[in-house]
Design a protein around this motif. Sequence first.
Motif, PDB file in Angstrom:
ATOM      1  N   SER A  64       0.836  -1.202   0.000  1.00 44.59           N
ATOM      2  CA  SER A  64       0.000   0.000   0.000  1.00 44.59           C
ATOM      3  C   SER A  64       0.871   1.253   0.000  1.00 44.59           C
ATOM      4  O   SER A  64       2.045   1.207   0.394  1.00 44.59           O
ATOM      5  N   LYS A  66       0.793   3.595   2.125  1.00 48.12           N
ATOM      6  CA  LYS A  66       1.225   3.832   3.505  1.00 48.12           C
ATOM      7  C   LYS A  66       2.440   2.969   3.833  1.00 48.12           C
ATOM      8  O   LYS A  66       3.410   3.464   4.445  1.00 48.12           O
ATOM      9  N   ASP A  67       2.424   1.695   3.403  1.00 58.08           N
ATOM     10  CA  ASP A  67       3.566   0.823   3.658  1.00 58.08           C
ATOM     11  C   ASP A  67       4.800   1.288   2.885  1.00 58.08           C
ATOM     12  O   ASP A  67       5.919   1.256   3.399  1.00 58.08           O
ATOM     13  N   SER A  69       5.436   4.332   2.084  1.00 58.89           N
ATOM     14  CA  SER A  69       5.899   5.538   2.777  1.00 58.89           C
ATOM     15  C   SER A  69       6.767   5.166   3.978  1.00 58.89           C
ATOM     16  O   SER A  69       7.830   5.767   4.197  1.00 58.89           O
ATOM     17  N   ILE A  70       6.341   4.153   4.735  1.00 57.63           N
ATOM     18  CA  ILE A  70       7.124   3.706   5.891  1.00 57.63           C
ATOM     19  C   ILE A  70       8.490   3.179   5.435  1.00 57.63           C
ATOM     20  O   ILE A  70       9.526   3.472   6.043  1.00 57.63           O
ATOM     21  N   ASP A 100       1.973   9.532   1.915  1.00 62.89           N
ATOM     22  CA  ASP A 100       1.223   9.509   3.167  1.00 62.89           C
ATOM     23  C   ASP A 100       1.504  10.795   3.938  1.00 62.89           C
ATOM     24  O   ASP A 100       2.514  10.912   4.638  1.00 62.89           O
ATOM     25  N   LYS A 102       0.344  11.882   6.537  1.00 61.84           N
ATOM     26  CA  LYS A 102       0.235  11.773   7.996  1.00 61.84           C
ATOM     27  C   LYS A 102       1.365  10.942   8.601  1.00 61.84           C
ATOM     28  O   LYS A 102       1.263  10.501   9.741  1.00 61.84           O
ATOM     29  N   ASN A 103       2.440  10.749   7.844  1.00 64.02           N
ATOM     30  CA  ASN A 103       3.587   9.979   8.331  1.00 64.02           C
ATOM     31  C   ASN A 103       4.458  10.905   9.191  1.00 64.02           C
ATOM     32  O   ASN A 103       5.314  11.625   8.688  1.00 64.02           O
TER      33      ASN A 103
END
Length: 460
Positions: A64, A66-67, A69-70, A100, A102-103
């Motif tokens: 995803s 979000k993943d 981005s991490i 993301d 919001k990271n």
Amino acid sequence: MHAFIHSISSRSSYLALRLAAGLVLGLGAQPAFAADPECALGSKAPPSELIAACSTAIEQASNSPKDQSIALVARADARARTSGGMTQALKDLDRAIALDGKNARAYRLRGDLMREAGGDAGKAAADLSMAISLDPNDAEAYELRGVVYTEQHRLDRALADYDQAIRLKPDYAQAYADRGVAFYLRGDNEKAVRDYDEAIRLDPERPRTFTNRAAAYKKLGQMDKALADDDEAIRRDPKVSEYYDNRGLTYAAMKEYDKAIADYDQAIRMEQRANFLTNRGDSHQFKNELGAALGDYDAALRIDPNFALAYNNRAVLYKKMGERAKALADYEAALRLDPGNDNAIAGRRVMLAEIKTFGAEPPRPLNAPSERSGPSFECTTAVREVEKVICADPQLSVLDLGIAESYARRLKSSRGRLAAELRSAQRDFIAERNARFGKPGYDLRLALQRRLDMLRDAGH
């Protein structure tokens, strides 16, 4: 003579200490996501292995945004720890935030790396503020924003951030150490020492905290404690050139100039820096080794032609040598680079007044110079400190000898009351010279110059 402003090791040319927050990345190793535990922020793996693992995760289409981005944050962390990887790290973080918004860790790391790379401090603070808004319990984000504010000299804001970091994480040694820096810069040296004490109690393996505490002890006049901390910093990490320079400053403050010069020599052997050379020049100047001092200031300015401190302190040297035009030029150069330099402002004002009164040319012997090469008295039997200083300084020796010759010439042509007044005036001058030498506000070179000019003018 106007006071020197000593140059102390730091990333900037005037801060007393280097802020040592470094990269504070996470509260322990955390997997990017469960499917790929090898891509972890704060991993102990070599950067090359972490970069490879995270690159695979980033390019996996099934992951995803979000993943991804991490994973980009973890790769940026690893890239920042490799030579030349800062630019790529910042690009990774831009991409992570785009994926993301919001990271919080992406904002925190980008703000820290931007600060570390000397980028826009306002943007760095904005990123760290965003990280805090997304995660109000992130002690590291408060601490890092405190570092940015400290570097901007916004010390009240910095102290508030360090306070909050410590409330969130009471055993946060780095926050205590950096709050100590802010207190030091604000002049609260007792509070600085207390914070450094706590930082050392929590983490005694940071040599920079010892050298920073030494600087605070110096401000408090506790030289023995300062020297002990400088020694400890060098013992713990003898490969850091700044620590020798800082100990040299401690020795100089104790007027142990030979020991100071030995430490500056070591620092310069390890690393050629303008501030190291300027500090060594100062100690040579205090020893009245004028040629060595001038050589050091010149070398410092070859390394960094924009180093205001070297211009200011070389101006002090030229003033002592009677080179008024050169002193004025150096004070003006210092002020172009550092308009708020009070020492240069005062020095420039004095030099303008002296040039108006006495002219810009350095003092010279009389047209028929004496065969003597020293002052008017025997240096081998000199007892008074003022006489020793005159003996050690060629320009002061020239002035002293000129006074003696002008006085003798005038006395020879004077009779009666005029001769008695001349003798009385000369006795008064010497008595005042001996009594006022070394006292605040007394400039020996200027006093000699004025007496010489008075005797010469009266003889015409």
